[in-house]
Scaffold this motif. Structure first.
Motif, PDB file in Angstrom:
ATOM      1  N   GLY A  82       8.987   8.417  -0.011  1.00  0.00           N
ATOM      2  CA  GLY A  82       9.326   8.481   1.410  1.00  0.00           C
ATOM      3  C   GLY A  82       8.901   7.183   2.057  1.00  0.00           C
ATOM      4  N   PRO A  83       9.758   6.575   2.876  1.00  0.00           N
ATOM      5  CA  PRO A  83       9.444   5.252   3.436  1.00  0.00           C
ATOM      6  C   PRO A  83       8.205   5.235   4.328  1.00  0.00           C
ATOM      7  N   GLU A  84       7.834   6.367   4.884  1.00  0.00           N
ATOM      8  CA  GLU A  84       6.640   6.410   5.737  1.00  0.00           C
ATOM      9  C   GLU A  84       5.355   6.381   4.910  1.00  0.00           C
ATOM     10  N   ARG A  85       5.463   6.477   3.588  1.00  0.00           N
ATOM     11  CA  ARG A  85       4.305   6.474   2.696  1.00  0.00           C
ATOM     12  C   ARG A  85       4.130   5.130   1.977  1.00  0.00           C
ATOM     13  N   VAL A  86       4.842   4.124   2.442  1.00  0.00           N
ATOM     14  CA  VAL A  86       4.783   2.797   1.830  1.00  0.00           C
ATOM     15  C   VAL A  86       4.662   1.772   2.951  1.00  0.00           C
ATOM     16  N   ARG A  87       3.740   0.807   2.778  1.00  0.00           N
ATOM     17  CA  ARG A  87       3.587  -0.237   3.787  1.00  0.00           C
ATOM     18  C   ARG A  87       3.382  -1.591   3.127  1.00  0.00           C
TER      19      ARG A  87
ATOM     20  N   GLU B  39       0.865  -1.175   0.000  1.00  0.00           N
ATOM     21  CA  GLU B  39       0.000   0.000   0.000  1.00  0.00           C
ATOM     22  C   GLU B  39       0.901   1.225   0.000  1.00  0.00           C
ATOM     23  N   TYR B  40       0.593   2.193  -0.841  1.00  0.00           N
ATOM     24  CA  TYR B  40       1.425   3.391  -0.898  1.00  0.00           C
ATOM     25  C   TYR B  40       0.572   4.637  -1.056  1.00  0.00           C
ATOM     26  N   ASP B  41       1.111   5.726  -0.574  1.00  0.00           N
ATOM     27  CA  ASP B  41       0.458   7.033  -0.622  1.00  0.00           C
ATOM     28  C   ASP B  41       1.314   7.929  -1.515  1.00  0.00           C
ATOM     29  N   ASP B  42       0.822   8.210  -2.710  1.00  0.00           N
ATOM     30  CA  ASP B  42       1.596   9.003  -3.653  1.00  0.00           C
ATOM     31  C   ASP B  42       1.219  10.483  -3.651  1.00  0.00           C
TER      32      ASP B  42
END
Length: 145
Positions: free
Chosen positions: A133-138, A10-13
């Motif tokens: 950014g690593p905080e935007r990817v899980r 899951e990612y937040d672009d």
């Protein structure tokens, strides 16, 4: 029969669409940015027991306590993931790319020891983390034994 892992990335672009200084916090908005790995047999059935052990799963050949145990679904998780995974299941969890690297380091696992499918998955997580950014990817997963 062996242990399995089913997962989504899951990612937040949002950083791609907002001007600097106005980007919302990670996963603050509903997003449909998921990569479904649940049917990837190269990942789910590859028998990467050292990886499963590193992220708190069954069949831990190292015998060390995992750095981060499965912690249910992440906040503001995508609806498709919440539909597939039971948040009460003790083998449901999520990790950021940096947390995965820390978990592997903790168990003294090198990427080269892992299956091709898992190496590609980790490369994809790293690519997205480097870009967004690593905080935007899980990495959201469910393990079974």
């Amino acid at each position: 029969m062996g242990a399995t892992i089913y997962a989504y990335i899951e990612y937040d672009d949002a950083p791609e669409y907002y001007p600097a200084g106005s980007v919302p916090e990670p996963f603050a908005q509903e997003s449909d940015r998921v990569i479904d790995l649940t049917t990837n047999v190269g990942l789910s059935h590859a028998k990467d027991y050292v990886f499963l052990g590193a992220i708190g799963g069954p069949r831990n050949p190292k015998g060390l306590a995992p750095l981060i145990r499965p912690r249910g679904l992440p906040p503001n998780v995508n609806w498709r993931i919440s539909k597939d995974f039971d948040p009460q299941d003790p083998m449901v969890g999520w990790l950021t790319p940096l947390e995965i690297e820390a978990a592997l380091d903790h168990m003294e696992i090198r990427r080269e020891e892992l299956s091709f499918g898992l190496q590609v998955t980790l490369d994809l997580l790293q690519l997205l983390g480097d870009r967004l950014g690593p905080e935007r990817v899980r990495f959201v997963f469910e393990m079974g034994d």
